[in-house]
Scaffold this motif. Structure first.
Motif, short mmCIF file in Angstrom:
data_model
loop_
_atom_site.label_atom_id
_atom_site.label_comp_id
_atom_site.label_asym_id
_atom_site.label_seq_id
_atom_site.Cartn_x
_atom_site.Cartn_y
_atom_site.Cartn_z
N HIS A 28 0.80 -1.22 0.00
CA HIS A 28 0.00 0.00 0.00
C HIS A 28 0.84 1.28 0.00
N VAL A 29 2.14 1.16 0.18
CA VAL A 29 2.98 2.37 0.18
C VAL A 29 3.71 2.55 -1.14
N VAL A 30 3.51 1.64 -2.10
CA VAL A 30 4.27 1.70 -3.35
C VAL A 30 4.03 3.01 -4.08
N GLU A 31 2.77 3.33 -4.34
CA GLU A 31 2.45 4.56 -5.07
C GLU A 31 2.87 5.79 -4.28
N PHE A 32 2.62 5.78 -2.98
CA PHE A 32 2.98 6.91 -2.13
C PHE A 32 4.48 7.14 -2.15
N LEU A 33 5.24 6.06 -2.02
CA LEU A 33 6.70 6.16 -1.98
C LEU A 33 7.24 6.62 -3.33
N ALA A 34 6.64 6.13 -4.41
CA ALA A 34 7.12 6.47 -5.75
C ALA A 34 6.96 7.96 -6.05
N VAL A 86 11.13 -1.70 -10.86
CA VAL A 86 10.83 -2.30 -9.56
C VAL A 86 9.46 -1.87 -9.06
N TYR A 87 9.16 -0.58 -9.15
CA TYR A 87 7.87 -0.09 -8.67
C TYR A 87 6.72 -0.70 -9.46
N GLY A 88 6.89 -0.79 -10.77
CA GLY A 88 5.84 -1.41 -11.58
C GLY A 88 5.64 -2.87 -11.24
N ALA A 89 6.74 -3.59 -11.07
CA ALA A 89 6.65 -5.00 -10.72
C ALA A 89 6.03 -5.20 -9.34
N ALA A 90 6.35 -4.30 -8.40
CA ALA A 90 5.80 -4.41 -7.05
C ALA A 90 4.29 -4.20 -7.06
N LEU A 91 3.82 -3.27 -7.89
CA LEU A 91 2.38 -3.07 -8.02
C LEU A 91 1.71 -4.30 -8.60
N MET A 92 2.32 -4.87 -9.65
CA MET A 92 1.72 -6.02 -10.32
C MET A 92 1.82 -7.29 -9.49
N ALA A 93 2.76 -7.34 -8.55
CA ALA A 93 2.90 -8.53 -7.72
C ALA A 93 1.66 -8.80 -6.89
N ASN A 94 0.88 -7.76 -6.62
CA ASN A 94 -0.33 -7.91 -5.82
C ASN A 94 -1.59 -7.80 -6.66
N ALA A 95 -1.42 -7.78 -7.98
CA ALA A 95 -2.58 -7.72 -8.87
C ALA A 95 -3.19 -9.11 -9.01
N PRO A 96 -4.50 -9.20 -9.21
CA PRO A 96 -5.13 -10.51 -9.37
C PRO A 96 -4.73 -11.16 -10.68
N ASP A 97 -4.72 -12.49 -10.68
CA ASP A 97 -4.42 -13.23 -11.90
C ASP A 97 -5.58 -13.11 -12.89
N ILE A 98 -5.26 -13.37 -14.16
CA ILE A 98 -6.30 -13.40 -15.18
C ILE A 98 -7.22 -14.59 -14.94
N GLU A 99 -8.52 -14.34 -14.95
CA GLU A 99 -9.49 -15.41 -14.77
C GLU A 99 -10.27 -15.58 -16.07
N LEU A 100 -10.29 -16.78 -16.58
CA LEU A 100 -10.93 -17.06 -17.86
C LEU A 100 -12.06 -18.07 -17.68
N THR A 101 -13.24 -17.68 -18.11
CA THR A 101 -14.36 -18.62 -18.17
C THR A 101 -14.15 -19.54 -19.38
N ALA A 102 -14.99 -20.56 -19.49
CA ALA A 102 -14.87 -21.47 -20.62
C ALA A 102 -15.01 -20.73 -21.95
N ASP A 103 -15.93 -19.78 -22.00
CA ASP A 103 -16.12 -19.00 -23.22
C ASP A 103 -14.89 -18.15 -23.53
N LEU A 104 -14.33 -17.53 -22.51
CA LEU A 104 -13.15 -16.70 -22.72
C LEU A 104 -11.94 -17.54 -23.09
N ARG A 105 -11.83 -18.72 -22.54
CA ARG A 105 -10.71 -19.60 -22.89
C ARG A 105 -10.73 -19.95 -24.38
N ALA A 106 -11.93 -20.13 -24.91
CA ALA A 106 -12.04 -20.44 -26.33
C ALA A 106 -11.68 -19.24 -27.19
N ARG A 107 -11.99 -18.06 -26.71
CA ARG A 107 -11.72 -16.84 -27.49
C ARG A 107 -10.27 -16.40 -27.36
#
Length: 211
Positions: free
Chosen positions: A97-103, A144-165
């Motif tokens: 939570h301090v990544v953006e503030f610190l940057a 580093v700051y970009g990677a630290a933000l993405m480290a806590n980002a949710p993974d991509i979630e694909l439904t069956a329809d999205l997996r096909a697309r």
């Protein structure tokens, strides 16, 4: 009743408690009243140690900068950059939570300035100009700051329809976790080092190009 011989509060305890609140809920959740409640004291007690919330946040930033051990960096530019990048990333992932503030906070204290001084001086000893050395240091921090933000980002979630697309994304999602890259940090950092090796000044017979 006699007063306690050991003060109930200290700057370290206040900052540690503030960090706990921020780690759980973000910087916006921190207030002097909330902090006092968490410490079990009244707000005026905190003002004996810090004038306001911003000073507490400044002490938190100093603590993160102080955690960077420059003695691990070594004398060569590759080791210095690698050590700094990994230490900074570890600290930021621990306190997402301090990544953006610190940057976005200006670096004006010794705790942070010493890092820039060391990194830029190390790069200059390799033959680069002060401007290029500064730019390289900032480039590492941007990664580093970009990677630290993405480290806590949710993974991509694909439904069956999205997996096909999106079959390529589905193929990535099916990989075991240990085979997935760590949000591009290692790939990006290694590419940066490779580029710097190619840009490294040639210093034969005391001559060469310096960017």
């Amino acid at each position: 009743m006699a007063r306690p011989t050991t003060p109930l509060l200290s700057r370290e305890l206040i900052v540690d408690t503030a960090v706990s609140i921020i780690d759980a809920e973000g910087t916006e959740a921190l207030s002097m009243r909330r902090l006092a409640s968490a410490l079990g004291v009244r707000s005026p007690s905190i003002y004996h140690h810090f004038r306001n919330k911003d000073e507490i946040l400044g002490a938190l930033v100093d603590g993160i900068h102080d955690s960077i051990d420059l003695t691990q960096a070594g004398p060569d530019w590759e080791t210095a950059l690698t050590s700094y990048a990994h230490q900074l990333r570890a600290a930021l992932i621990e306190h997402p939570h301090v990544v953006e503030f610190l940057a976005l906070r200006p670096v004006t204290k010794d705790a942070g300035l010493r890092i820039y001084e060391h990194m830029i001086a190390t790069l200059m000893r390799a033959g680069w100009t002060v401007t290029f050395s500064r730019d390289v240091t900032i480039a590492v921090e941007n990664l580093v700051y970009g990677a630290a933000l993405m480290a806590n980002a949710p993974d991509i979630e694909l439904t069956a329809d999205l997996r096909a697309r999106y079959p390529t994304l589905a193929r990535f999602a099916d990989q075991p976790p240990h085979e997935r890259p760590d949000d591009g940090f290692q790939t990006g950092f290694h590419a940066l080092l490779d580029g710097l090796r190619q840009a490294r000044p040639v210093t034969r017979a005391g001559r060469g190009r310096a960017r």
